[in-house]
Design an enzyme around this catalytic site. Structure first.
Site, PDB file in Angstrom:
ATOM      1  N   GLU A 139       0.821  -1.211   0.000  1.00 57.23           N
ATOM      2  CA  GLU A 139       0.000   0.000   0.000  1.00 57.23           C
ATOM      3  C   GLU A 139       0.856   1.262   0.000  1.00 57.23           C
ATOM      4  O   GLU A 139       1.933   1.293   0.592  1.00 57.23           O
ATOM      5  CB  GLU A 139      -0.881   0.028   1.254  1.00 57.23           C
ATOM      6  CG  GLU A 139      -1.818  -1.147   1.347  1.00 57.23           C
ATOM      7  CD  GLU A 139      -2.596  -1.167   2.652  1.00 57.23           C
ATOM      8  OE1 GLU A 139      -3.732  -1.660   2.638  1.00 57.23           O
ATOM      9  OE2 GLU A 139      -2.064  -0.694   3.668  1.00 57.23           O
TER      10      GLU A 139
ATOM     11  N   THR B 295       5.805  -9.361   9.130  1.00 57.01           N
ATOM     12  CA  THR B 295       4.488  -9.289   8.485  1.00 57.01           C
ATOM     13  C   THR B 295       4.312  -7.923   7.815  1.00 57.01           C
ATOM     14  O   THR B 295       3.790  -7.814   6.706  1.00 57.01           O
ATOM     15  CB  THR B 295       3.374  -9.495   9.534  1.00 57.01           C
ATOM     16  OG1 THR B 295       3.594 -10.748  10.163  1.00 57.01           O
ATOM     17  CG2 THR B 295       2.006  -9.479   8.894  1.00 57.01           C
TER      18      THR B 295
ATOM     19  N   ALA C  43       4.273  -8.245  17.793  1.00 58.56           N
ATOM     20  CA  ALA C  43       5.230  -7.137  17.730  1.00 58.56           C
ATOM     21  C   ALA C  43       4.669  -5.825  18.283  1.00 58.56           C
ATOM     22  O   ALA C  43       5.416  -4.969  18.733  1.00 58.56           O
ATOM     23  CB  ALA C  43       5.691  -6.930  16.283  1.00 58.56           C
TER      24      ALA C  43
ATOM     25  N   ASP D 179      -7.833  -4.762  10.378  1.00 60.22           N
ATOM     26  CA  ASP D 179      -7.251  -3.636   9.642  1.00 60.22           C
ATOM     27  C   ASP D 179      -7.112  -3.883   8.149  1.00 60.22           C
ATOM     28  O   ASP D 179      -6.394  -3.163   7.459  1.00 60.22           O
ATOM     29  CB  ASP D 179      -5.907  -3.242  10.237  1.00 60.22           C
ATOM     30  CG  ASP D 179      -4.881  -4.361  10.133  1.00 60.22           C
ATOM     31  OD1 ASP D 179      -5.248  -5.455   9.673  1.00 60.22           O
ATOM     32  OD2 ASP D 179      -3.727  -4.123  10.496  1.00 60.22           O
TER      33      ASP D 179
ATOM     34  N   LYS E  90     -10.475  -9.198   7.502  1.00 63.34           N
ATOM     35  CA  LYS E  90      -9.796  -9.426   8.778  1.00 63.34           C
ATOM     36  C   LYS E  90     -10.492  -8.644   9.892  1.00 63.34           C
ATOM     37  O   LYS E  90     -10.434  -7.417   9.933  1.00 63.34           O
ATOM     38  CB  LYS E  90      -8.332  -8.997   8.662  1.00 63.34           C
ATOM     39  CG  LYS E  90      -7.540  -9.243   9.940  1.00 63.34           C
ATOM     40  CD  LYS E  90      -6.032  -9.160   9.701  1.00 63.34           C
ATOM     41  CE  LYS E  90      -5.275  -9.303  11.010  1.00 63.34           C
ATOM     42  NZ  LYS E  90      -4.599  -8.082  11.424  1.00 63.34           N
TER      43      LYS E  90
ATOM     44  N   SER F 128      -9.595   0.886  14.988  1.00 66.18           N
ATOM     45  CA  SER F 128      -8.411   1.540  14.413  1.00 66.18           C
ATOM     46  C   SER F 128      -7.843   0.734  13.245  1.00 66.18           C
ATOM     47  O   SER F 128      -7.576  -0.462  13.391  1.00 66.18           O
ATOM     48  CB  SER F 128      -7.347   1.673  15.503  1.00 66.18           C
ATOM     49  OG  SER F 128      -6.171   2.224  14.975  1.00 66.18           O
ATOM     50  N   VAL F 129      -7.678   1.367  12.123  1.00 68.91           N
ATOM     51  CA  VAL F 129      -7.043   0.689  10.975  1.00 68.91           C
ATOM     52  C   VAL F 129      -5.727   1.356  10.584  1.00 68.91           C
ATOM     53  O   VAL F 129      -4.985   0.833   9.759  1.00 68.91           O
ATOM     54  CB  VAL F 129      -7.991   0.641   9.744  1.00 68.91           C
ATOM     55  CG1 VAL F 129      -9.239  -0.161  10.077  1.00 68.91           C
ATOM     56  CG2 VAL F 129      -8.358   2.024   9.260  1.00 68.91           C
TER      57      VAL F 129
END
Lengths: 350, 350
Positions: free
Chosen positions: A66, A94, A149, A237, A241, A302-303
């Protein structure tokens, strides 16, 4: 004799991963999270100024790459970020990211920075800045579900910004919980490793979910959630998902960053297109209400939004001044005569 | 003792301006233009494979900053590029650029490169590759109208790829013509400095227009264009910026890169939305006709497309292997345990 060294105009400060880590320790982890939260809050206050566009995503079977651009009219910024859930099994991150700030007036980049570490910090700083506005007063305990993480950063941001002193860890993989507990030793928090999600939520006023599977999951079901809590939902996010059962969404007041993006990527992708949400910048501005009662469930869906990255890059740009935590990259061609790019190239031959 | 040096996974090869110029001289200017044209032609042949999207533009009063992403399903690429016509007066480049390639499978960047010099090369290589398909047979003379930063690259690409041996230069500013003529000395071309656009077109089979004003201009009018020529129109490349009178477009067969973008940015922004155009990749593929007669005017309405940058970055990625013309940048965080970003950060403290 032509001077062939690039002029200052051609050089762009670059913050590597190594220098970012040094900057974090120079500033201090908690002061940096606080500083980032302040910059993010300041940019939420002037939200309407920004060019906003949903991120430009390139999807593949394995994941997504992105670009997230934005601009406040004077400074332009974008982040490159990937999301590849299968990477972990191959010993890769990831999510990796880097970002750039540029001068809108002349288009010249002014900062290039790693953003894998910085995104972890800004995500946590955003969560805590929002929790400061929405969590019940006197919240001291957070359930941290998903100990990957992001978990230590979330915990320390909630401590630094909201006064949380106890974190209750749970992960489907006990090794992840052990890792997070070990990392949080010596940071002045009570750390409790829990064996179930239910156990982690005992006595918690703030519930943070941050798991990583790229699929519809139900980390939290409705019967697990009591009145009055603040849910900080990080892991839902991307399309497909989610982490929360939709019944929780129906009972909660849902706060989001940028509705057009959250309706596609967030928990509310499970709900109708007109499901009511409040934009967080309006709460911070005072033009919309945040928490209005002790029994209300507030939910930050929250994304991650480009403006938060922009704020984080602004912070880094300001804080590296006068330090050695960057190097100058010869990223831009800078011929003496702008029309004479070819002449510059020819002179480099000798 | 943990090894704190970043692993290979964390490092991204970076080609600075200095190294790009060294690479050009290592390969040779004309061989590099030819090599780029081959890569671009190869990607035009597999055009349908690519994710195509119009560039993501952020416009301001002073100019534009754009991101141009694309992907062939295995490799992802994007270019950052600005366009600020007023920059030249301030001693800055009108256009600066850099670009990136990444692995679609795991999202990790594999190349970061300056693209100010590289864009100049790929633009010229694209023009010449297209002229090879569209210009009249045996074309040996090109009129080069607009003698700015792109003009020498255009001239040498037409020489290397199409066999042009004579370039007739014209610019509204005689100093620009002088600069281009001086730079083209010793490259084995006949270089003729002309005082008018009309004079530059005498005997030319290829007419290249490449001027820089961000406004509707009429560099060429209909009565200046004779039968049988190929027009290579480079400068009409953003909304509100064109170089040709629309009567020329009506008389020509117009070839474009990507119609949705060219209809907004190219010469054909002056025409109706259904003005007929041929997509260049179909000519190269053999599925559409290029030049069909000696008297036909062919016109390449070039605005630059993401796939050309992608091809150019592929070329650079392949050609820097085994050379010293790059440095490894510590752009990506690479913890031993991907879930342990915080642990990596903590270890850097000591």
């Amino acid at each position: 004799m032509t001077n062939l060294a690039p002029s200052d105009k051609a050089l762009v400060p670059f913050v590597s991963v190594d220098n970012m880590m040094k900057l974090v320790h120079h500033v201090g982890v908690e002061p940096m999270l606080k500083g980032l939260a302040d910059y993010i809050e300041a940019d939420f206050k002037r939200w309407e100024l920004f060019d906003k566009t949903p991120r430009v995503a390139s999807h593949s079977d394995e994941g997504v790459i992105e670009l997230m651009p934005t601009s406040d009219g004077e400074v332009y910024g974008f982040k490159y970020v990937n999301g590849h859930p299968k990477n972990m099994k191959e010993g890769l991150q990831t999510v990796t990211a880097f970002g750039l700030l540029a001068n809108v007036g002349n288009g010249y980049p002014v900062l290039l920075s790693e953003m894998t570490v910085l995104t972890a910090l800004r995500t946590a700083a955003t969560s805590a800045m929002v929790a400061k506005h929405l969590a019940p007063k006197g919240a001291t305990t957070m359930a941290m579900i998903g100990n990957g993480a992001q978990s230590e950063f979330q915990s320390l941001a909630m401590k630094a910004i909201c006064g949380v002193d106890t974190v209750r860890l749970y992960d489907i993989d006990p090794a992840a919980t052990e890792k997070a507990a070990r990392n949080l030793e010596g940071w002045g928090m009570n750390v409790v490793a829990c064996k179930t999600a239910e156990e982690s939520m005992e006595g918690a006023q703030i519930i943070t979910t941050c798991t990583a599977d790229k699929q519809y999951a139900t980390i939290l079901t409705d019967n697990m959630i009591g009145a009055g809590v603040h849910i900080n939902a990080i892991g839902g996010d991307c399309p497909g998902k989610t982490e929360l059962h939709k019944d929780i969404l129906s009972r909660s007041d849902v706060f989001v960053e940028y509705p057009p993006q959250t309706r596609i990527e967030g928990e509310i992708q499970q709900m109708a297109d007109d499901f009511p949400v409040t934009e967080m910048w309006e709460v911070i501005n005072g033009t919309a209400k945040g928490r209005t009662s002790d029994r209300q469930i507030t939910l930050f869906d929250s994304v991650g939004f480009a403006i938060e990255d922009f704020s984080a890059l602004r912070f880094v740009r300001d804080r590296i001044k006068g330090t050695d935590y960057f190097m100058d990259l010869d990223l831009l061609a800078d011929p003496d005569d702008p029309r004479d790019l070819f002449g510059m190239l020819q002179r480099a031959a000798s």
